[in-house]
Design a protein around this motif. Sequence first.
Motif, PDB file in Angstrom:
ATOM      1  N   GLU A 174     -37.695  64.638  27.217  1.00 13.05           N
ATOM      2  CA  GLU A 174     -36.611  64.152  26.368  1.00 13.05           C
ATOM      3  C   GLU A 174     -35.998  62.864  26.894  1.00 13.05           C
ATOM      4  O   GLU A 174     -35.645  61.958  26.122  1.00 13.05           O
ATOM      5  N   TYR A 175     -35.877  62.746  28.230  1.00 11.73           N
ATOM      6  CA  TYR A 175     -35.197  61.583  28.810  1.00 11.73           C
ATOM      7  C   TYR A 175     -36.158  60.630  29.516  1.00 11.73           C
ATOM      8  O   TYR A 175     -35.716  59.700  30.191  1.00 11.73           O
ATOM      9  N   GLY A 176     -37.451  60.834  29.344  1.00  4.44           N
ATOM     10  CA  GLY A 176     -38.443  59.929  29.917  1.00  4.44           C
ATOM     11  C   GLY A 176     -38.390  59.864  31.434  1.00  4.44           C
ATOM     12  O   GLY A 176     -38.484  58.781  32.030  1.00  4.44           O
ATOM     13  N   LEU A 177     -38.233  61.010  32.072  1.00  2.00           N
ATOM     14  CA  LEU A 177     -38.113  61.055  33.532  1.00  2.00           C
ATOM     15  C   LEU A 177     -39.505  61.063  34.157  1.00  2.00           C
ATOM     16  O   LEU A 177     -40.251  62.032  34.037  1.00  2.00           O
ATOM     17  N   GLN A 178     -39.838  59.981  34.829  1.00  2.00           N
ATOM     18  CA  GLN A 178     -41.147  59.834  35.471  1.00  2.00           C
ATOM     19  C   GLN A 178     -40.943  59.365  36.908  1.00  2.00           C
ATOM     20  O   GLN A 178     -39.824  59.302  37.398  1.00  2.00           O
ATOM     21  N   ALA A 179     -42.051  59.040  37.591  1.00  4.67           N
ATOM     22  CA  ALA A 179     -41.998  58.593  38.991  1.00  4.67           C
ATOM     23  C   ALA A 179     -41.089  59.513  39.796  1.00  4.67           C
ATOM     24  O   ALA A 179     -40.057  59.109  40.346  1.00  4.67           O
ATOM     25  N   LEU A 180     -41.451  60.778  39.853  1.00  9.54           N
ATOM     26  CA  LEU A 180     -40.606  61.825  40.429  1.00  9.54           C
ATOM     27  C   LEU A 180     -40.659  61.819  41.949  1.00  9.54           C
ATOM     28  O   LEU A 180     -41.737  61.725  42.547  1.00  9.54           O
ATOM     29  N   SER A 181     -39.501  61.971  42.580  1.00  7.73           N
ATOM     30  CA  SER A 181     -39.454  62.166  44.023  1.00  7.73           C
ATOM     31  C   SER A 181     -39.658  63.656  44.319  1.00  7.73           C
ATOM     32  O   SER A 181     -39.535  64.495  43.421  1.00  7.73           O
ATOM     33  N   PRO A 182     -39.946  64.022  45.573  1.00  8.52           N
ATOM     34  CA  PRO A 182     -39.903  65.445  45.922  1.00  8.52           C
ATOM     35  C   PRO A 182     -38.487  65.989  45.718  1.00  8.52           C
ATOM     36  O   PRO A 182     -37.525  65.219  45.628  1.00  8.52           O
ATOM     37  N   TRP A 183     -38.364  67.288  45.635  1.00  6.37           N
ATOM     38  CA  TRP A 183     -37.050  67.923  45.513  1.00  6.37           C
ATOM     39  C   TRP A 183     -36.432  68.076  46.900  1.00  6.37           C
ATOM     40  O   TRP A 183     -37.116  68.342  47.880  1.00  6.37           O
ATOM     41  N   VAL A 184     -35.110  67.936  46.976  1.00  4.60           N
ATOM     42  CA  VAL A 184     -34.367  68.381  48.147  1.00  4.60           C
ATOM     43  C   VAL A 184     -33.515  69.560  47.686  1.00  4.60           C
ATOM     44  O   VAL A 184     -32.923  69.524  46.605  1.00  4.60           O
ATOM     45  N   LEU A 185     -33.499  70.617  48.517  1.00  2.00           N
ATOM     46  CA  LEU A 185     -32.813  71.845  48.119  1.00  2.00           C
ATOM     47  C   LEU A 185     -31.846  72.279  49.216  1.00  2.00           C
ATOM     48  O   LEU A 185     -32.211  72.320  50.402  1.00  2.00           O
ATOM     49  N   PHE A 186     -30.627  72.585  48.821  1.00  2.00           N
ATOM     50  CA  PHE A 186     -29.660  73.193  49.724  1.00  2.00           C
ATOM     51  C   PHE A 186     -29.691  74.698  49.431  1.00  2.00           C
ATOM     52  O   PHE A 186     -29.176  75.148  48.405  1.00  2.00           O
ATOM     53  N   GLU A 187     -30.334  75.439  50.323  1.00  2.00           N
ATOM     54  CA  GLU A 187     -30.531  76.875  50.136  1.00  2.00           C
ATOM     55  C   GLU A 187     -29.431  77.622  50.894  1.00  2.00           C
ATOM     56  O   GLU A 187     -29.433  77.698  52.119  1.00  2.00           O
ATOM     57  N   PHE A 188     -28.476  78.165  50.164  1.00  2.53           N
ATOM     58  CA  PHE A 188     -27.315  78.828  50.758  1.00  2.53           C
ATOM     59  C   PHE A 188     -27.602  80.309  50.992  1.00  2.53           C
ATOM     60  O   PHE A 188     -28.370  80.935  50.247  1.00  2.53           O
ATOM     61  N   GLU A 189     -26.959  80.867  52.021  1.00  2.20           N
ATOM     62  CA  GLU A 189     -27.027  82.312  52.202  1.00  2.20           C
ATOM     63  C   GLU A 189     -26.349  83.008  51.027  1.00  2.20           C
ATOM     64  O   GLU A 189     -26.801  84.046  50.552  1.00  2.20           O
ATOM     65  N   PHE A 190     -25.234  82.440  50.590  1.00  4.39           N
ATOM     66  CA  PHE A 190     -24.560  82.914  49.380  1.00  4.39           C
ATOM     67  C   PHE A 190     -23.758  81.762  48.813  1.00  4.39           C
ATOM     68  O   PHE A 190     -22.969  81.133  49.531  1.00  4.39           O
ATOM     69  N   LEU A 191     -23.958  81.461  47.545  1.00  8.62           N
ATOM     70  CA  LEU A 191     -23.250  80.366  46.893  1.00  8.62           C
ATOM     71  C   LEU A 191     -22.533  80.881  45.650  1.00  8.62           C
ATOM     72  O   LEU A 191     -23.170  81.166  44.631  1.00  8.62           O
ATOM     73  N   PRO A 192     -21.202  81.025  45.711  1.00 10.42           N
ATOM     74  CA  PRO A 192     -20.459  81.444  44.516  1.00 10.42           C
ATOM     75  C   PRO A 192     -20.668  80.443  43.376  1.00 10.42           C
ATOM     76  O   PRO A 192     -20.788  79.235  43.617  1.00 10.42           O
ATOM     77  N   LEU A 193     -20.695  80.951  42.177  1.00 13.00           N
ATOM     78  CA  LEU A 193     -20.893  80.088  41.016  1.00 13.00           C
ATOM     79  C   LEU A 193     -19.816  79.011  40.932  1.00 13.00           C
ATOM     80  O   LEU A 193     -20.087  77.874  40.541  1.00 13.00           O
ATOM     81  N   ALA A 194     -18.598  79.355  41.358  1.00 13.54           N
ATOM     82  CA  ALA A 194     -17.506  78.379  41.314  1.00 13.54           C
ATOM     83  C   ALA A 194     -17.799  77.177  42.210  1.00 13.54           C
ATOM     84  O   ALA A 194     -17.425  76.048  41.893  1.00 13.54           O
ATOM     85  N   CYS A 195     -18.479  77.413  43.341  1.00 11.94           N
ATOM     86  CA  CYS A 195     -18.808  76.306  44.252  1.00 11.94           C
ATOM     87  C   CYS A 195     -19.812  75.358  43.606  1.00 11.94           C
ATOM     88  O   CYS A 195     -19.690  74.132  43.728  1.00 11.94           O
ATOM     89  N   PHE A 196     -20.828  75.928  42.930  1.00 11.91           N
ATOM     90  CA  PHE A 196     -21.757  75.050  42.223  1.00 11.91           C
ATOM     91  C   PHE A 196     -21.026  74.255  41.148  1.00 11.91           C
ATOM     92  O   PHE A 196     -21.294  73.063  40.942  1.00 11.91           O
ATOM     93  N   ASN A 197     -20.080  74.893  40.488  1.00  8.54           N
ATOM     94  CA  ASN A 197     -19.332  74.214  39.432  1.00  8.54           C
ATOM     95  C   ASN A 197     -18.578  73.010  40.000  1.00  8.54           C
ATOM     96  O   ASN A 197     -18.544  71.930  39.392  1.00  8.54           O
ATOM     97  N   HIS A 198     -17.967  73.173  41.184  1.00  8.98           N
ATOM     98  CA  HIS A 198     -17.255  72.057  41.822  1.00  8.98           C
ATOM     99  C   HIS A 198     -18.229  70.928  42.169  1.00  8.98           C
ATOM    100  O   HIS A 198     -17.903  69.750  41.999  1.00  8.98           O
ATOM    101  N   ILE A 199     -19.414  71.286  42.665  1.00  7.42           N
ATOM    102  CA  ILE A 199     -20.408  70.267  43.009  1.00  7.42           C
ATOM    103  C   ILE A 199     -20.907  69.566  41.751  1.00  7.42           C
ATOM    104  O   ILE A 199     -21.073  68.343  41.721  1.00  7.42           O
ATOM    105  N   PHE A 200     -21.130  70.337  40.697  1.00 10.91           N
ATOM    106  CA  PHE A 200     -21.582  69.754  39.429  1.00 10.91           C
ATOM    107  C   PHE A 200     -20.547  68.762  38.907  1.00 10.91           C
ATOM    108  O   PHE A 200     -20.882  67.629  38.505  1.00 10.91           O
ATOM    109  N   PHE A 201     -19.261  69.140  38.932  1.00  9.00           N
ATOM    110  CA  PHE A 201     -18.208  68.253  38.461  1.00  9.00           C
ATOM    111  C   PHE A 201     -18.107  67.013  39.349  1.00  9.00           C
ATOM    112  O   PHE A 201     -17.785  65.920  38.863  1.00  9.00           O
ATOM    113  N   HIS A 202     -18.376  67.167  40.639  1.00  9.09           N
ATOM    114  CA  HIS A 202     -18.374  66.024  41.550  1.00  9.09           C
ATOM    115  C   HIS A 202     -19.410  64.990  41.102  1.00  9.09           C
ATOM    116  O   HIS A 202     -19.132  63.785  41.088  1.00  9.09           O
ATOM    117  N   PHE A 203     -20.599  65.454  40.718  1.00 12.20           N
ATOM    118  CA  PHE A 203     -21.650  64.540  40.248  1.00 12.20           C
ATOM    119  C   PHE A 203     -21.271  63.937  38.893  1.00 12.20           C
ATOM    120  O   PHE A 203     -21.548  62.766  38.632  1.00 12.20           O
TER     121      PHE A 203
END
Length: 586
Positions: free
Chosen positions: A212-241
């Motif tokens: 849909e958005y023509g996303l090409q020339a992809l980099s590898p993924w970087v992942l922050f794998e948490f022991e436990f990540l509350p949904l609210a924390c992801f929401n704060h990070i999403f809003f930060h972006f």
Amino acid sequence: MNIRPQNGQNPRIAEKVYTIVGLSDIVEKKPKMYDMGKSNSIRVTFLENAIEQLRQNESILDFADIIYLASIVSINEKETVVSFLKYQHEIGALIFFENISDYIIIQPKWLADACRCFVTDKVDDDIETSDDWRELKATGKVSLNLMSKLLKKVPELKSKKKKQYLLRIMVNFDIIIQPNITTENIDNRSTIPYYIPCMITKKTSIQDVRIEYGLQALSPWVLFEFEFLPLACFNHIFFHFVRKYTVCTNKQSNNVAFYHGMGVFCLDESRKNGNLMLCFSANTIAVQLCNVSHDIGNICFQILTDLKEKASILKHQGKLLNLKYTIKFKCANGDPNNPKGRVTKEEVESSGDGQYVCLEHTHTNGKHSTEELKSTWFKYYLTCQDQDVIQIISEVDEDIHYTEKSSFRLKKERIYDIQTNSTGLLIIADGKQDQILTCTLSGGNQKKIKLPGNPDSFAIIDNENIAVTLPYEEDIVFVDISKGEIVKTIHMGLCCTAIAYSNSKFIVCVDNTIQILDIDCKVQSTEPLPGFTTDGFSVGKNGSIYCTDYNKLICMDMHANILFTFTGVNTRRPRGVTQMMEDIFW
């Protein structure tokens, strides 16, 4: 007592409080643990009791009402009332935001109920079957018409002003947001709709989004794998972006690139220098860059640093001591939601043959070149955090020899900060006798300038003027050292410690934040320090901020994003930092 209301103040509130809170009742009750000085303790108790009585029938008060209540007992300084409200907010007695001070919420449950009107599946049938509700669930977009319907059940929310206040509160709490959008069909920010990303239930595959958005020339993924990540924390990070980047939009439909657990952003407003995809799955945050044509290594490093610091802020602000994570990576065509194929930096480096094993793609060889990681996420991750630091540590651990040119002994002074200006004048902040001491490098021609409080740090503005922080007074005083007098005082309202001056701007540590002030001391920006306090600042020619914390030297940009940290075996409890020459700091 004078209970005649002033212009813009609510006589109903003042009269009611005056009736229900007698002076005898005020004096008998002891004030809570808040020190506004002995002379103010009865007045503070009056405000506490008045708010407690009003809480029986009121949920939200106009700020002017609180100012008026304070004036009844001769508390006429706005700063004193704000300090009182901030303390009450800290102990959970009410909700008050200094940057959104139109109202004070004296019933916190009222705010919870109001927010629940938006983030809920329990709505009336006429709302649930409406096109606006379906659009909210599909795209996150909330229309003004839907807002009005959802808020009908909230008591004390009839006025437009209160509705606007609630909207700003929900933006502050990362519930609703007005994103930065670059589209030809939206002329200005006032016409950009609001979105509630957490309400999106429609799921879309990553591959469909790429098409849909023509996303090409992809980099590898970087992942922050948490022991436990509350949904609210992801929401704060999403809003930060969402706040930091421009959100992609579909050119045909103008739909914003928000999906269930996913968002797509432009790296800049031109929409020509690449994209960023942010995904959330079980306890994992994943980022991939697309269509980046140059400087991808530096962009990767900035995003890694940004995510680390945001996680640190969430950990300390929310007291989430178990918010622990491991940084992992995955090949460009991998599924970030699939735990198979995730590898650590150490696992990639130990492969030794220029390839690493990908368990997700074992059916097609299962090996990928390490070069795709070394040119992206590893490019500055390695040099800044490993190679350069090891080299610096080896240099620091060598014996350093110097030749003493002169020395002199201070009598009663205790040095809290010490610097020289460009004329060679030695300037000392004396924390024992609350003064500034100036003298020659051999200790001669001493002059003392008395301060109204205990200094912490100072910044040299020019050869005649310095700015000194007084933490306990919450002030910055400007001192003309040539005349030996204080020429101006700025009340910050919070504890201020470290201070630096560069390019006509002051950089000040204010209550665990970095504030940038212009030459007139007007606040230009405020950023939270990412999980540490600092003893002193120095600003390099490139605008980077260098500071110390316990046993570390930290380099940050003006937005408090950490660029690197340095710790050596001989760096024990450093206090303060100064620039010796370009890119060399002590």
